[in-house]
Design a protein around this motif. Structure first.
Motif, PDB file in Angstrom:
ATOM      1  N   VAL A 232      19.379  59.501  61.429  1.00 47.01           N
ATOM      2  CA  VAL A 232      18.149  59.682  60.660  1.00 47.01           C
ATOM      3  C   VAL A 232      17.600  58.315  60.240  1.00 47.01           C
ATOM      4  O   VAL A 232      18.338  57.455  59.755  1.00 47.01           O
ATOM      5  N   PHE A 233      16.317  58.126  60.448  1.00 48.27           N
ATOM      6  CA  PHE A 233      15.671  56.872  60.055  1.00 48.27           C
ATOM      7  C   PHE A 233      14.392  57.119  59.265  1.00 48.27           C
ATOM      8  O   PHE A 233      14.232  56.662  58.140  1.00 48.27           O
ATOM      9  N   THR A 234      13.473  57.865  59.866  1.00 47.62           N
ATOM     10  CA  THR A 234      12.128  58.003  59.298  1.00 47.62           C
ATOM     11  C   THR A 234      12.161  58.592  57.901  1.00 47.62           C
ATOM     12  O   THR A 234      11.505  58.083  56.980  1.00 47.62           O
ATOM     13  N   GLN A 235      12.919  59.685  57.718  1.00 47.76           N
ATOM     14  CA  GLN A 235      12.930  60.342  56.416  1.00 47.76           C
ATOM     15  C   GLN A 235      13.472  59.421  55.324  1.00 47.76           C
ATOM     16  O   GLN A 235      12.909  59.337  54.230  1.00 47.76           O
ATOM     17  N   ILE A 236      14.569  58.727  55.616  1.00 46.53           N
ATOM     18  CA  ILE A 236      15.135  57.806  54.638  1.00 46.53           C
ATOM     19  C   ILE A 236      14.169  56.659  54.365  1.00 46.53           C
ATOM     20  O   ILE A 236      13.918  56.289  53.201  1.00 46.53           O
ATOM     21  N   TYR A 237      13.608  56.124  55.404  1.00 45.45           N
ATOM     22  CA  TYR A 237      12.738  54.944  55.238  1.00 45.45           C
ATOM     23  C   TYR A 237      11.477  55.284  54.457  1.00 45.45           C
ATOM     24  O   TYR A 237      11.045  54.520  53.589  1.00 45.45           O
ATOM     25  N   VAL A 238      10.879  56.430  54.755  1.00 44.98           N
ATOM     26  CA  VAL A 238       9.636  56.809  54.090  1.00 44.98           C
ATOM     27  C   VAL A 238       9.891  57.297  52.672  1.00 44.98           C
ATOM     28  O   VAL A 238       9.210  56.879  51.720  1.00 44.98           O
TER      29      VAL A 238
END
Length: 298
Positions: A232-238
């Motif tokens: 997971v990247f996008t959810q954490i980053y945003v």
């Protein structure tokens, strides 16, 4: 033509049909993985990218630096726990709704299908932004309904992880639901009727009848969920603005991004990527081996 030659030609025929796809996959997967591994053993920072310094070979030096960093182990532990929680919740919600789809009439079933597929089709950035608004301390409706005032869900480490987990499950459960529902529909109705006539409860039918028969399908959705949730990247980053306060919500992919692009340590970012790839391969192969030991054909 002898029988042996005919058998050899027949054995080569499937590979000829698969050759175009294998070439494409080789270009899209094998070469990037090769480049990732290559950069991970080099001294490759902004100085090398700009041509100010020559690229030098470091061997396992980047991995030694990475494994000696306490933050890496903290992020790895957080990633494993967070991914495991996401996988378990996604499977639980997806399987429960798949069973529910078999119990409701056509119109509610169609409505649930459309709602779930809408969540699945929503881009990760859009979904994350919507969830941030829902839980916004000033304007979000969730705090008003729960009477939490201006409570900030993204301020605390665990509440931020919980918020991201809810969004990940929301956008991931439709795949599990649709896949498991299709598998349940393939189970002969006579088997379920016999279990019901024997007095088995719905939970017992799922545990003793459906789950064993759907084990190959559950293996596929589990492995897919592990891969999705571990990287997971996008959810954490945003939703945590790049990893939370002081990096308290970092996971491996965001940590690699920060090392590679924020700190311009591309070789360390690549080393994190290689470690992530090896972990996912080990988990996937270990799970498949466990299923084969139990006599399941995948």
């Amino acid at each position: 033509m002898t029988r042996t030659q005919g058998a050899r030609r027949a054995g080569r025929t499937p590979w000829l049909y698969l050759a175009p796809a294998l070439v494409v996959l080789g270009g899209l997967l094998v070469y990037p993985v090769y480049q990732l591994g290559l950069i991970s053993v080099l001294e490759y920072t902004q100085a090398q990218v700009s041509g100010g310094k020559p690229t030098s070979f470091r061997g396992l030096g980047n991995y030694t630096t990475l494994f000696s960093d306490d933050q890496f182990w903290s992020v790895l532990l957080a990633t494993v726990v967070f991914a495991a929680a996401c996988v378990l919740c996604t499977l639980a919600v997806g399987c429960a709704l798949a069973v529910l789809l078999t119990r409701v009439r056509a119109v509610p079933r169609l409505a649930l299908m459309l709602a779930a597929l809408g969540a699945w089709a929503t881009p990760a950035v859009t979904g994350s932004t919507v969830w941030l608004f829902l839980f916004d301390p000033d304007f979000g409706p969730v705090n008003r309904l729960l009477g939490l005032g201006d409570h900030s869900w993204t301020y605390g480490r665990y509440s931020a992880f919980l918020l991201v987990l809810l969004e990940v499950v929301w956008c991931s459960f439709p795949f599990v639901m649709v896949t498991v529902y299709a598998g349940i529909r393939a189970v002969p109705a006579e088997v379920l009727e016999a279990a019901a006539l024997d007095g088995a409860s719905q939970w017992r039918i799922w545990r003793s009848v459906l789950a064993p028969m759907l084990r190959p399908i559950l293996a596929v959705v589990t492995i897919q969920s592990v891969i999705w949730d571990f990287k997971v990247f996008t959810q954490i980053y945003v939703m945590t603005n790049g990893g939370g306060i002081a990096g308290q919500n970092l996971v491996l992919n965001v940590y690699a991004y920060q090392k590679a692009f924020a700190s311009s340590e591309y070789s360390l970012g690549s080393a994190i990527g290689v470690v992530t790839l090896l972990i996912l391969l080990a988990v996937t192969l270990g799970y498949l081996r466990l299923l084969r030991r139990q006599g399941e054909e995948l």
